[in-house]
Design a protein around this motif. Structure first.
Motif, mmCIF file in Angstrom:
data_model
loop_
_atom_site.group_PDB
_atom_site.id
_atom_site.type_symbol
_atom_site.label_atom_id
_atom_site.label_comp_id
_atom_site.label_asym_id
_atom_site.label_seq_id
_atom_site.Cartn_x
_atom_site.Cartn_y
_atom_site.Cartn_z
ATOM 1 N N TRP A 268 -16.155 -10.639 -14.348
ATOM 2 C CA TRP A 268 -15.714 -11.661 -13.386
ATOM 3 C C TRP A 268 -14.181 -11.764 -13.362
ATOM 4 O O TRP A 268 -13.633 -12.781 -12.942
ATOM 5 N N ILE A 303 -19.813 -22.864 -3.624
ATOM 6 C CA ILE A 303 -20.234 -22.274 -4.895
ATOM 7 C C ILE A 303 -19.147 -22.596 -5.919
ATOM 8 O O ILE A 303 -17.972 -22.242 -5.717
ATOM 9 N N ASN A 305 -17.856 -22.239 -9.800
ATOM 10 C CA ASN A 305 -17.988 -21.485 -11.040
ATOM 11 C C ASN A 305 -17.240 -22.213 -12.154
ATOM 12 O O ASN A 305 -16.056 -22.530 -11.998
ATOM 13 N N ARG A 365 -22.850 -20.768 -12.541
ATOM 14 C CA ARG A 365 -22.560 -20.718 -11.094
ATOM 15 C C ARG A 365 -23.440 -21.748 -10.416
ATOM 16 O O ARG A 365 -24.676 -21.669 -10.480
ATOM 17 N N THR A 367 -24.393 -23.955 -6.950
ATOM 18 C CA THR A 367 -24.314 -24.062 -5.495
ATOM 19 C C THR A 367 -24.603 -25.499 -5.097
ATOM 20 O O THR A 367 -25.644 -26.059 -5.474
ATOM 21 N N HIS A 377 -28.526 -23.278 -9.724
ATOM 22 C CA HIS A 377 -27.490 -22.846 -10.661
ATOM 23 C C HIS A 377 -28.023 -21.684 -11.488
ATOM 24 O O HIS A 377 -29.243 -21.490 -11.595
#
Length: 764
Positions: A268, A303, A305, A365, A367, A377
């Protein structure tokens, strides 16, 4: 269903005596559901049972902890206790460390059972030790328990912390620093003073006292002079037994750890995470990122994070690092220093999410919809590279149109999406209605040499709220995922207020013309309505304090009974594993859920988690007390050269012996003895939370604004003593209306407090 000594078998509705007998005889946790099953209560009778249990709780004969019901005066399964003596059979006997005899009667005794296996590593307890003990009631005696030592927390070993005062010719006296200590001054004989000098903070080892004269002691360690503010945090560290030096084994283990690679992780590193922290933060364990959701079915959704430092990748179970982290429980923060849970090699280097450096993380993560609802998630083990390290004020300034050279290139691609996502999340928070207390937090700014520069209240920014809400989302997601995976975990729980505290709050509110609507459902919004009603009045700060005192204390538990303050059904701490052991436990469970190994053992049992939860809850309370006492000592030191100065204050507490006041300027707390109030007899009116003069009718009441003069400051004890300069309010209950005699304190003859107060509280 819990075990009990004599299971009832009846279909008629249970009596009060039936329920009390069942609760008292239960040997495991019970709730209303277990009681209903035991007595075959069904249908409409369930409401009747609920009302009966409420009545029993209001009478004080049963208590409730979350959904658990217990007989008042009974101990929980795990208790913090002080080991007092040996009985006639030679068994070690302990008593609970936190026990209110007025509410619960005489403290029960705990007879310590021998350890099951010597290999457990639990040291033998001694008289004067404080320990975490698992208890079970002894049959036939509700006031006696058997106990098994889980962990010895504090070793007395005859050690006392105090200030050294030398005597001519050698030796000296030790003045204990604990203002609650019953110890007298100790004699330090010539030759036993070590290198201690006048005013030094020292620890001493006491010896057996002679029949006559002072007990003797020998200086064990010189900690520094109390003339420096930097020594004041040392008082709290040593007084509370907070471990503040890592062993060579722990440091060696930390230095030998190699950085984690991408192997087995999602990459990431292209996501522009940022950390947003206080400007003086040294470790950065959480980073955030947000982007609009491209899904057309989630229009205007986002979204989010949240990446958290993967401490579990470095701190493995059973290692010296892990044992030390559990012993400390959490990091402790003082104005002049931090006592970290983990060595700097871990907290400030390998696990700190530094900008432009690869770091392993456990990420979630999430949403969210445009109205803030969490849609889904997922958790991921990743490698990230933070784009920038920002301070709260710096990030807020950029959003407010004042970017600097660091935030300018991040404003559109990174910061604006974060704030837009926060606007969505904020809508969900407003619907949830968590407890919304307004409690300005004092911050002490020190000069380079360690003296106090100023005391101030930092401004609350949307940047603070953004991080808080994102962390809450991540914590909820962690609890939900582990529950779905049927994994036991340590929850962060917060029980609703007790009926006794609610009654006390109602009395306080009545004294300022407000009413507590007890017929309403007990939810955070009930308190929020109270806070809103006084928002524009002089009682605002005081009512916020009183509502805070009404709340139960949050803690860690292996059993979930929700988080009342946040108005959440399930909640776990996941976002700060560098500074909280509870988060590390949750991380390990999530890693097992994701199929990771990392030398992790199988899932811990509920009993093991309960013991850890009790231990780290105790460590948290220890840290809070040490931090609070240090702030009190620093402010007392700061005000020590302002004796005779006047301050604006508010009465924050009323007792038979005097008034507690809080200064509006610094938030410092102090005491006004009743003997300094004036030439009158003051009676204590418990229901009105007031001291009222019998002749003058003058009254001083909780929440009143007053002007006070500082008479004495004791930095080592963190104590301030004031006199009130303001006139009290007039009430009709006074026998006369003569004005109060305002004799200067220096000219007043000393009076015994007991002769000045007639206690007309309800207890009499």
């Amino acid at each position: 269903m819990p075990k009990r000594s004599s299971p009832p078998s009846q279909s008629s509705f249970p009596s009060r005596e039936d329920i009390l007998g069942f609760v008292a005889g239960a040997t495991s946790k019970i709730s209303k559901r277990e009681i209903a099953r035991a007595f075959n209560v069904r249908g409409e009778d369930r409401s009747r049972l609920k009302n009966l249990l409420k009545d029993l709780e209001a009478e004080g004969v049963i208590g409730r902890h979350g959904k658990r019901i217990h007989r008042t005066g009974q101990l929980p399964a795990v208790v913090l206790a002080d080991i007092r003596c040996r009985d006639r059979d030679g068994d070690i006997v302990a008593v609970p460390a936190e026990w209110d005899p007025e509410a619960n009667g005489p403290a029960p005794t705990i007879v310590i059972s021998p350890p099951r296996r010597a290999s457990k590593g639990v040291p033998a307890p001694g008289i004067g030790d404080r320990a975490l003990i698992r208890v079970s009631p002894l049959k036939g005696d509700v006031h006696r328990y058997s106990g098994r030592i889980i962990k010895v927390l504090e070793k007395s070993a005859g050690q006392v912390l105090g200030i050294f005062r030398p005597l001519p010719g050698g030796g000296g006296r030790l003045v204990p620093v604990d203002k609650k200590s019953r110890d007298r001054e100790l004699e330090i004989r010539p030759g036993d003073e070590g290198e201690a000098e006048e005013g030094d903070l020292v620890t001493v080892t006491t010896s057996r006292s002679n029949r006559f004269g002072l007990p003797t002691a020998k200086v064990r360690e010189r900690l520094g002079s109390v003339k420096s503010e930097k020594a004041l945090s040392l008082i709290a560290i040593h007084a509370h037994g907070i471990p503040n030096a890592f062993s060579p084994a722990v440091l060696r283990e930390a230095e030998e750890i190699a950085p984690v690679s991408l192997n087995g992780r999602e990459d990431w590193r292209d996501l522009p995470f940022v950390t947003i922290d206080p400007p003086d933060a040294k470790d950065h364990d959480d980073a955030v990122h947000a982007t609009p959701d491209p899904d057309p079915e989630n229009r205007d959704g986002f979204i989010i994070n949240v990446a958290i430092a993967d401490v579990a990748a470095y701190v493995r179970p059973g290692t010296a690092l892990d044992r030390e982290a559990l012993e400390r429980g959490n990091s402790v923060y003082f104005p002049d220093r931090v006592v970290p849970m983990l060595p700097e090699r871990i907290s400030n280097d390998l696990c700190s999410l530094r900008p432009q450096e690869d770091r392993p993380a456990l990420a979630v993560r999430i949403t969210v919809a445009s109205d803030g609802r969490k849609l889904r998630h997922s958790f991921h083990r990743v490698l990230i590279r933070s784009a920038a390290r920002l301070a709260y004020a710096q990030a807020q300034a950029a959003i407010d149109g004042r970017p600097d050279e660091v935030t300018a290139p991040l404003l559109d691609p990174v910061l604006k999406p974060l704030w837009q996502a926060y606007e969505c999340v904020k809508l969900a928070r407003e619907r949830r209605q968590p407890l919304d207390l307004e409690l300005p937090e004092r911050k002490i700014l020190l000069k380079p040499e360690g003296t106090v520069d100023r005391v101030f209240v930092p401004e609350r920014l949307d940047a603070h709220r953004l991080i808080e809400e994102f962390m809450i989302l991540a914590n909820v997601a962690a609890a939900e995922s582990l529950e779905q995976a049927k994994s036991d975990l340590i929850y962060r729980v917060h029980d609703e207020p007790s009926l006794e505290k609610l009654r006390a709050l109602g009395e306080v509110l009545a004294s300022i013309g407000r009413k507590l609507r007890t017929q309403d459902a007990l939810t955070p919004s009930l308190f929020n309505n109270i806070l809103e009603s006084v928002k524009e009045t002089e009682h605002r700060l005081f009512v916020n304090e009183v509502v805070l005192r009404t709340q139960s204390q949050a803690e860690y538990a292996a059993e979930n009974y929700g988080h009342f303050g946040l108005n959440l059904r399930r909640y776990a701490h996941f976002t700060s594993p560098i500074r909280r052991y509870a988060d590390l436990i949750v991380h390990r469970a999530l890693i097992r859920m994701l199929g990771g190994q990392d030398g992790l053992p199988a899932d811990m049992t509920r009993e093991e988690l309960a013991e850890i939860a009790a231990q780290i809850s105790t460590a948290e309370r220890r840290a809070m007390a040490a931090e609070r006492e240090t702030i009190d000592r620093l402010i007392a030191h700061y005000l020590a050269d302002r004796i005779g100065a006047t301050f604006e204050a508010q009465i924050s507490g009323v007792t038979k012996s005097g008034l507690f006041v809080r200064l509006l300027e610094t938030g410092a707390d102090g005491f006004v003895p009743v003997s300094s109030l004036g030439a009158d007899y003051y009676r204590y009116e418990e229901a009105q939370h007031a001291l009222t003069g019998e002749q003058t009718g003058e009254s001083f009441r909780l929440g009143d604004r007053v002007q006070v003069r500082l008479l004495e400051a004791a930095p080592v004890a963190g104590a301030l003593r004031f006199e009130i300069l303001s006139e009290g309010r007039q009430v009709r209950s006074g026998r006369g209306s003569r004005p109060r005699s305002r004799t200067p304190v220096a000219q007043r003859a000393p009076r015994r407090v007991s002769a000045r107060v007639k206690d007309r509280s309800r207890k009499q």
